[in-house]
Enzyme design. Structure first.
Site, PDB file in Angstrom:
ATOM      1  N   GLU A  83      12.129 -62.221  51.502  1.00  0.00           N
ATOM      2  CA  GLU A  83      11.929 -61.283  51.429  1.00  0.00           C
ATOM      3  C   GLU A  83      12.191 -60.351  53.293  1.00  0.00           C
ATOM      4  O   GLU A  83      12.438 -61.487  54.509  1.00  0.00           O
ATOM      5  CB  GLU A  83      10.234 -61.179  51.934  1.00  0.00           C
ATOM      6  CG  GLU A  83       9.833 -60.187  52.447  1.00  0.00           C
ATOM      7  CD  GLU A  83       7.993 -59.699  52.135  1.00  0.00           C
ATOM      8  OE1 GLU A  83       6.931 -61.015  51.695  1.00  0.00           O
ATOM      9  OE2 GLU A  83       7.418 -58.434  52.569  1.00  0.00           O
ATOM     10  N   LYS A 261      -2.490 -62.184  53.528  1.00  0.00           N
ATOM     11  CA  LYS A 261      -0.554 -62.938  52.851  1.00  0.00           C
ATOM     12  C   LYS A 261       0.400 -61.853  53.884  1.00  0.00           C
ATOM     13  O   LYS A 261       1.156 -62.742  53.603  1.00  0.00           O
ATOM     14  CB  LYS A 261      -0.133 -61.589  52.071  1.00  0.00           C
ATOM     15  CG  LYS A 261       0.662 -61.402  50.910  1.00  0.00           C
ATOM     16  CD  LYS A 261       2.075 -60.490  51.473  1.00  0.00           C
ATOM     17  CE  LYS A 261       3.780 -61.032  50.303  1.00  0.00           C
ATOM     18  NZ  LYS A 261       4.170 -60.540  50.708  1.00  0.00           N
ATOM     19  N   ASP A 277       3.890 -78.198  50.488  1.00  0.00           N
ATOM     20  CA  ASP A 277       3.593 -77.712  49.488  1.00  0.00           C
ATOM     21  C   ASP A 277       2.828 -76.714  49.875  1.00  0.00           C
ATOM     22  O   ASP A 277       2.260 -76.400  50.409  1.00  0.00           O
ATOM     23  CB  ASP A 277       2.409 -79.022  48.061  1.00  0.00           C
ATOM     24  CG  ASP A 277       1.973 -78.309  47.504  1.00  0.00           C
ATOM     25  OD1 ASP A 277       1.963 -76.791  46.955  1.00  0.00           O
ATOM     26  OD2 ASP A 277       1.052 -78.852  46.643  1.00  0.00           O
ATOM     27  N   HIS A 375      10.730 -52.226  57.232  1.00  0.00           N
ATOM     28  CA  HIS A 375      10.858 -52.761  55.721  1.00  0.00           C
ATOM     29  C   HIS A 375      11.733 -51.883  55.689  1.00  0.00           C
ATOM     30  O   HIS A 375      13.071 -52.779  54.729  1.00  0.00           O
ATOM     31  CB  HIS A 375       9.834 -52.424  55.155  1.00  0.00           C
ATOM     32  CG  HIS A 375       8.664 -53.884  55.109  1.00  0.00           C
ATOM     33  ND1 HIS A 375       8.420 -54.499  53.724  1.00  0.00           N
ATOM     34  CD2 HIS A 375       8.170 -54.190  55.830  1.00  0.00           C
ATOM     35  CE1 HIS A 375       8.011 -55.578  53.825  1.00  0.00           C
ATOM     36  NE2 HIS A 375       7.522 -55.443  55.060  1.00  0.00           N
TER      37      HIS A 375
HETATM   38  P1  NAD Z   1       3.629 -89.234  49.337  1.00  0.00           P
HETATM   39  O1  NAD Z   1       2.727 -90.766  47.888  1.00  0.00           O
HETATM   40  O2  NAD Z   1       4.905 -89.439  48.675  1.00  0.00           O
HETATM   41  O3  NAD Z   1       3.739 -90.308  50.380  1.00  0.00           O
HETATM   42  C1  NAD Z   1       2.292 -90.042  51.118  1.00  0.00           C
HETATM   43  C2  NAD Z   1       2.005 -91.844  51.355  1.00  0.00           C
HETATM   44  O4  NAD Z   1       3.526 -91.941  52.165  1.00  0.00           O
HETATM   45  C3  NAD Z   1       1.041 -92.541  51.799  1.00  0.00           C
HETATM   46  O5  NAD Z   1       0.391 -92.669  50.744  1.00  0.00           O
HETATM   47  C4  NAD Z   1       1.169 -94.034  52.437  1.00  0.00           C
HETATM   48  O6  NAD Z   1       1.810 -94.851  52.292  1.00  0.00           O
HETATM   49  C5  NAD Z   1       3.311 -93.522  53.013  1.00  0.00           C
HETATM   50  N1  NAD Z   1       3.795 -93.312  54.557  1.00  0.00           N
HETATM   51  C6  NAD Z   1       4.022 -93.697  55.242  1.00  0.00           C
HETATM   52  N2  NAD Z   1       4.448 -93.503  56.215  1.00  0.00           N
HETATM   53  C7  NAD Z   1       2.985 -92.419  56.542  1.00  0.00           C
HETATM   54  C8  NAD Z   1       2.393 -92.159  57.528  1.00  0.00           C
HETATM   55  N3  NAD Z   1       3.146 -92.577  59.050  1.00  0.00           N
HETATM   56  N4  NAD Z   1       0.938 -91.300  57.875  1.00  0.00           N
HETATM   57  C9  NAD Z   1       1.075 -90.949  57.165  1.00  0.00           C
HETATM   58  N5  NAD Z   1       1.325 -91.659  54.832  1.00  0.00           N
HETATM   59  C10 NAD Z   1       2.196 -92.954  55.948  1.00  0.00           C
HETATM   60  O7  NAD Z   1       3.207 -87.832  49.491  1.00  0.00           O
HETATM   61  P2  NAD Z   1       1.898 -87.390  49.207  1.00  0.00           P
HETATM   62  O8  NAD Z   1       1.490 -86.791  50.866  1.00  0.00           O
HETATM   63  O9  NAD Z   1       0.385 -88.135  49.290  1.00  0.00           O
HETATM   64  O10 NAD Z   1       1.291 -86.696  48.386  1.00  0.00           O
HETATM   65  C11 NAD Z   1       2.145 -84.757  48.799  1.00  0.00           C
HETATM   66  C12 NAD Z   1       2.965 -84.658  47.077  1.00  0.00           C
HETATM   67  O11 NAD Z   1       1.284 -84.189  46.368  1.00  0.00           O
HETATM   68  C13 NAD Z   1       2.864 -83.115  47.442  1.00  0.00           C
HETATM   69  O12 NAD Z   1       4.213 -83.314  46.771  1.00  0.00           O
HETATM   70  C14 NAD Z   1       2.063 -82.537  46.841  1.00  0.00           C
HETATM   71  O13 NAD Z   1       3.064 -81.248  45.673  1.00  0.00           O
HETATM   72  C15 NAD Z   1       2.166 -83.297  45.143  1.00  0.00           C
HETATM   73  N6  NAD Z   1       0.216 -83.200  44.761  1.00  0.00           N
HETATM   74  C16 NAD Z   1      -0.124 -82.205  45.541  1.00  0.00           C
HETATM   75  C17 NAD Z   1      -1.377 -81.815  44.321  1.00  0.00           C
HETATM   76  C18 NAD Z   1      -2.734 -80.444  45.283  1.00  0.00           C
HETATM   77  O14 NAD Z   1      -2.183 -80.155  46.635  1.00  0.00           O
HETATM   78  N7  NAD Z   1      -3.392 -80.351  44.630  1.00  0.00           N
HETATM   79  C19 NAD Z   1      -1.919 -82.437  43.660  1.00  0.00           C
HETATM   80  C20 NAD Z   1      -0.945 -83.728  43.567  1.00  0.00           C
HETATM   81  C21 NAD Z   1      -0.209 -83.434  44.541  1.00  0.00           C
END
Ligand code: NAD
Length: 424
Positions: A83, A261, A277, A375
């Protein structure tokens, strides 16, 4: 052209094989296929592992919003957006806020909520008590799932349970509160919610169906606020106009949707640039704005006793420095380096400030000369390109359309024709 959308085993093919099938069925030209094959700075093998049925990439412009000062520290804000005027408006607003001492921010601990839905329970209140009485064991089970998160000081910290009335009867909804540290946390929370579900079924004598994170992250909030001197914003009338605009949006969901928005324009662009995300952020923000039963704004602006403008924003901000695509996408990694934040909390607070700036940029224009002036000059360049203008002709065609206040493809084509016929 497409006769059937059933392509058996499509997911098992290589990107080249998939593209060959799509070329055939959708009637793509060789040039169009070449454009899809060019994945630029996102290597094919990385992209093919990020999503399913991958055939190509959609490049989006990334720019930098400047002038941001947050809690005394300067930031460059990477933004990916299609945009026009978003980055210019954010930079302009950040400059106005800078004149008033910059943005100030705060945030809560990065705690996400995992929901476990229990149905077919005889006595929901007794089931709730059973769950709450077994808190320690449930949290222990949840924490066994993610020793890495625990090692960073995160993990399941607490839980609660609610009885809700639904069209299919009473349900018990268990909320697991998980400190996700520097991760967004969806995968971490979902894994924990699934792991503790058999225990919860046993305790409640019920049937667990859904086990999933909630994007209404009310325990993971980011806040930003600022004061803008009236001189910086364009005078007393503009301050008043912005305060009236804010009151209008707070009282009217039709306006609130567009007000919010506007803030999301900046937040989502930065979230997208960093591989986070953005759907999670949008869902969370809008749900938070509806928490009192009527959709309203998550930011507000008032005129203070000195006649200056005061603004604030508060919304859930579930973003991470690791996890998801943050570390796998090479450009997201660069965006993170440019942003230079040291924790998910700092990142969340920066995003709140970006949302507030974006909101101010839109409201200032709306309360002053109207949104279309800024815009249109940028939009006109897109229209000029659509009409076939290239190089220096893009600006010439755009300027002429803006001068005439006729920003349309048919007019762009006419101007282009006139310019091309001009003796050089
Ligand atoms: P992930 O599982 O890839 O990473 C998180 C993991 O990294 C932690 O569980 C931990 O084991 C590790 N880690 C390493 N260093 C860390 C630190 N300093 N702090 C915290 N954890 C650390 O990702 P995530 O963050 O659990 O999930 C994000 C993904 O899930 C996104 O891609 C999102 O799109 C997707 N997702 C979103 C939804 C939703 O929002 N409703 C649902 C399902 C999946």
């Amino acid at each position: 052209m497409v006769n059937s959308s059933v392509i058996s085993g499509f997911y098992k093919l290589s990107p080249e094989e998939r593209l060959a099938i799509i070329k055939e069925t959708a009637g793509l030209t060789d040039d169009e296929v070449r454009l899809l094959e060019n994945t630029g700075s996102l290597p094919i093998d990385v992209a093919d592992h990020m999503i399913e049925n991958f055939i190509g990439v959609l490049p989006e412009p990334m720019g930098i919003a400047v002038n941001f000062q947050i809690n005394g520290k300067d930031y460059l804000i990477p933004m990916a957006t299609e945009e026009p005027s978003v980055i210019a408006a954010a930079s302009y607003a950040a400059k106005m806020v800078r004149d008033g001492g910059g943005f100030h921010t705060s945030s809560t601990a990065p705690v996400m909520i995992g929901q476990i839905q229990v149905v077919k329970i005889k006595d929901a209140q007794t089931a709730k008590k059973q769950v709450l009485n077994s808190k320690t064991e449930i949290l222990k089970k949840a924490n066994e799932q993610d020793p890495v998160l625990n090692s960073f000081g995160g993990g399941a910290k607490d839980l609660d349970a609610r009885v809700i009335d639904t069209s299919m009867g009473e349900m018990l909804v268990v909320h697991l509160f998980v400190d996700c540290r520097d991760a967004m946390g969806a995968n971490a929370v979902n894994t924990m919610a699934e792991a503790v579900s058999p225990m919860i079924e046993e305790l409640t004598n019920g049937r667990v169906y859904l086990r999933i994170i909630s994007n209404l992250a009310v325990k993971r909030l980011a806040k930003a606020w600022c004061t803008v001197p009236k001189e910086a914003v364009g005078g007393a009338a503009v301050v008043e106009g912005i305060a009236y605009a804010s009151a209008f949006a707070a009282a009217d969901p039709y306006r609130a949707a567009t007000h919010n928005k506007g803030a999301m324009n900046g937040i989502v662009a930065c979230v997208l640039a960093t591989g986070n995300d953005h759907r999670a952020i949008e869902a969370g923000g809008h749900a938070y704005a509806s928490l009192n039963g009527v959709y309203t704004t998550f930011s507000k602006w008032i005129k203070n006793s000195e006649g200056d403008l005061e603004g604030s924003i508060e919304l859930p901000m579930a973003v991470g420095l690791i996890g998801g695509a943050v570390k796998t996408h090479p450009i997201a990694r660069i965006a993170m380096k440019i942003l230079n934040v040291k924790s998910a909390n700092e990142f969340a607070e920066v995003l709140a400030a970006v949302g507030l700036a974006q909101n101010l940029g839109a409201l200032r224009a709306l309360s002053n000369e109207g949104i279309q002036r800024g815009h249109m000059s940028l939009h006109a360049r897109n229209i000029a390109v659509t009409a076939g203008a290239k190089n220096e002709l893009i600006d010439l065609v755009a300027e002429q359309m803006v001068k005439e206040r006729k920003v349309r493809v048919d007019r762009a084509e006419e101007i282009l024709k006139e310019l091309n016929q001009r003796p050089s």
